[in-house]
Design an enzyme around this catalytic site. Structure first.
Site, PDB file in Angstrom:
ATOM      1  N   GLY A  13       0.051   7.468   6.561  1.00  0.00           N
ATOM      2  CA  GLY A  13       0.647   7.447   5.152  1.00  0.00           C
ATOM      3  C   GLY A  13       1.921   7.584   4.997  1.00  0.00           C
ATOM      4  O   GLY A  13       2.509   8.311   4.008  1.00  0.00           O
ATOM      5  N   ARG A  66     -20.656  -3.113   0.833  1.00  0.00           N
ATOM      6  CA  ARG A  66     -19.168  -3.210   0.393  1.00  0.00           C
ATOM      7  C   ARG A  66     -18.858  -3.321  -1.385  1.00  0.00           C
ATOM      8  O   ARG A  66     -18.163  -2.719  -1.573  1.00  0.00           O
ATOM      9  CB  ARG A  66     -18.874  -4.405   0.908  1.00  0.00           C
ATOM     10  CG  ARG A  66     -18.154  -4.262   2.384  1.00  0.00           C
ATOM     11  CD  ARG A  66     -17.723  -5.535   3.013  1.00  0.00           C
ATOM     12  NE  ARG A  66     -16.610  -5.903   1.917  1.00  0.00           N
ATOM     13  CZ  ARG A  66     -15.995  -7.228   2.355  1.00  0.00           C
ATOM     14  NH1 ARG A  66     -15.970  -7.573   3.501  1.00  0.00           N
ATOM     15  NH2 ARG A  66     -15.192  -7.748   1.342  1.00  0.00           N
ATOM     16  N   ASN A 108       0.013  -5.158  -1.197  1.00  0.00           N
ATOM     17  CA  ASN A 108      -0.076  -4.927   0.250  1.00  0.00           C
ATOM     18  C   ASN A 108       1.175  -4.874   1.106  1.00  0.00           C
ATOM     19  O   ASN A 108       2.135  -5.709   0.575  1.00  0.00           O
ATOM     20  CB  ASN A 108      -1.213  -5.837   0.836  1.00  0.00           C
ATOM     21  CG  ASN A 108      -1.240  -5.218   2.416  1.00  0.00           C
ATOM     22  OD1 ASN A 108      -1.559  -3.966   2.601  1.00  0.00           O
ATOM     23  ND2 ASN A 108      -1.465  -5.987   3.340  1.00  0.00           N
ATOM     24  N   HIS A 110       2.726  -5.375   4.912  1.00  0.00           N
ATOM     25  CA  HIS A 110       2.088  -5.928   6.236  1.00  0.00           C
ATOM     26  C   HIS A 110       3.559  -6.043   6.933  1.00  0.00           C
ATOM     27  O   HIS A 110       4.655  -6.671   6.752  1.00  0.00           O
ATOM     28  CB  HIS A 110       1.880  -7.272   6.072  1.00  0.00           C
ATOM     29  CG  HIS A 110       1.142  -7.950   7.341  1.00  0.00           C
ATOM     30  ND1 HIS A 110      -0.092  -7.555   7.913  1.00  0.00           N
ATOM     31  CD2 HIS A 110       1.793  -8.793   8.317  1.00  0.00           C
ATOM     32  CE1 HIS A 110      -0.143  -8.047   9.144  1.00  0.00           C
ATOM     33  NE2 HIS A 110       0.704  -8.864   9.420  1.00  0.00           N
ATOM     34  N   ASP A 146      -4.109 -10.938   4.235  1.00  0.00           N
ATOM     35  CA  ASP A 146      -2.402 -11.119   4.354  1.00  0.00           C
ATOM     36  C   ASP A 146      -1.863 -12.474   4.018  1.00  0.00           C
ATOM     37  O   ASP A 146      -1.093 -13.141   4.618  1.00  0.00           O
ATOM     38  CB  ASP A 146      -2.189 -10.909   5.973  1.00  0.00           C
ATOM     39  CG  ASP A 146      -2.655  -9.495   6.366  1.00  0.00           C
ATOM     40  OD1 ASP A 146      -2.611  -8.565   5.636  1.00  0.00           O
ATOM     41  OD2 ASP A 146      -2.901  -9.290   7.475  1.00  0.00           O
ATOM     42  N   GLU A 175       9.979  -1.202   5.981  1.00  0.00           N
ATOM     43  CA  GLU A 175       8.736  -1.186   5.181  1.00  0.00           C
ATOM     44  C   GLU A 175       9.070   0.107   4.106  1.00  0.00           C
ATOM     45  O   GLU A 175       8.729  -0.173   2.860  1.00  0.00           O
ATOM     46  CB  GLU A 175       7.533  -0.700   5.918  1.00  0.00           C
ATOM     47  CG  GLU A 175       6.984  -1.774   6.978  1.00  0.00           C
ATOM     48  CD  GLU A 175       5.717  -1.528   7.427  1.00  0.00           C
ATOM     49  OE1 GLU A 175       4.686  -0.810   6.818  1.00  0.00           O
ATOM     50  OE2 GLU A 175       5.484  -1.809   8.641  1.00  0.00           O
TER      51      GLU A 175
HETATM   52  C1  GRF Z   1       2.163   0.024   8.322  1.00  0.00           C
HETATM   53  O1  GRF Z   1       2.843  -0.724   9.425  1.00  0.00           O
HETATM   54  C2  GRF Z   1       1.729  -1.046   7.144  1.00  0.00           C
HETATM   55  O2  GRF Z   1       2.542  -2.355   7.359  1.00  0.00           O
HETATM   56  C3  GRF Z   1       0.404  -1.740   7.729  1.00  0.00           C
HETATM   57  O3  GRF Z   1      -0.091  -0.440   8.165  1.00  0.00           O
HETATM   58  C4  GRF Z   1       0.785   0.595   8.728  1.00  0.00           C
HETATM   59  C5  GRF Z   1       0.595   1.859   7.789  1.00  0.00           C
HETATM   60  O4  GRF Z   1       1.341   2.789   8.154  1.00  0.00           O
HETATM   61  N1  GRF Z   1      -0.396  -2.152   6.692  1.00  0.00           N
HETATM   62  P1  GRF Z   1       1.493   3.961   7.284  1.00  0.00           P
HETATM   63  O5  GRF Z   1       0.153   4.623   7.212  1.00  0.00           O
HETATM   64  O6  GRF Z   1       2.045   3.850   5.924  1.00  0.00           O
HETATM   65  O7  GRF Z   1       2.252   4.882   8.017  1.00  0.00           O
END
Ligand code: GRF
Length: 205
Positions: A13, A66, A108, A110, A146, A175
């Site tokens: 997280g 699901r 999302n 990525h 993605d 990110e």
């Molecule tokens: C991140 O690298 C994100 O891009 C990918 O999963 C990872 C999650 O990391 N989808 P965190 O739980 O936010 O630290």
């Protein structure tokens, strides 16, 4: 516009934390209405509770299939009046019930410059391929993994001596910068999709 968001996680997280921090500092004008994890041991749940945010563990095992699980998430988000859903390390494919409940309203993040290196271990894929530039992408979620329209990207140079760990760390820093920024941009400006492109209406005068 309703500025209530939900964050869906499965693990540590750190992206959730960057969104929490941005809302706390005022850099992001949004309310995290709820954090949902499919795993009970996700550290992100603790991060949420520490910040005084409701944190829910919804276990897939307690649902017959699901779709039923996705519908349980939909019910949790709807009852909290969530407008935008942010996946942050949520390690499940998003199914039709969730996509239909929040059309073009699921984001999302990525760890690559999409459309390169979709799926798991994107940083390792980038190193193995030998690219000189990789990065991070915030995109809208569709039924293809993605693959949805891109909201924001940041580039990261690959160094000759990079390992998966060092490259991942530099991408992660980007990110943390672009995810809150992308959420803010969508909430501030609104958006529409033209083909594959995310369009932001011009800022009001
Ligand atoms: C991140 O690298 C994100 O891009 C990918 O999963 C990872 C999650 O990391 N989808 P965190 O739980 O936010 O630290």
């Amino acid at each position: 516009m309703n500025r209530r968001i939900a964050v869906l996680i499965s693990g540590r997280g750190t992206n959730l934390q960057s969104i929490i921090d941005a809302t706390a500092s005022g850099a992001l004008n949004a309310t995290i209405a709820v954090v949902v994890s499919n795993r009970a041991d996700a550290h992100g749940l603790t991060r949420a509770r520490d910040a005084g945010i409701e944190a829910l563990h919804l276990s897939p095992r307690e649902h017959p299939n699901r779709d039923a699980y996705d519908l349980a998430i939909v019910a949790a988000l709807r009852s909290r009046d969530v407008h935008l859903v942010c996946l942050a390390g949520f390690m499940r494919l998003v199914g039709r019930p969730l996509l239909d409940a929040f059309p073009e309203r699921i984001l999302n993040i990525h760890p690559s410059l999409l459309p390169s290196f979709r799926g798991l271990e994107a940083q390792r894929q980038a190193l193995d391929h030998g690219v000189r530039i990789s990065g991070a992408t915030v995109h809208l979620v569709t039924s293809d993994l993605d693959d949805g329209p891109i909201v924001l990207q940041a580039a990261v140079r690959v160094q000759d001596d990079d390992t998966v760990e060092t490259l991942s760390a530099r991408i992660l820093a980007e990110e943390h910068r672009i995810y809150p920024e992308a959420i803010g941009r969508l909430l501030d400006r609104g958006w529409r999709i033209e083909g594959r492109r995310v369009r932001f209406p011009a800022k009001p005068e």
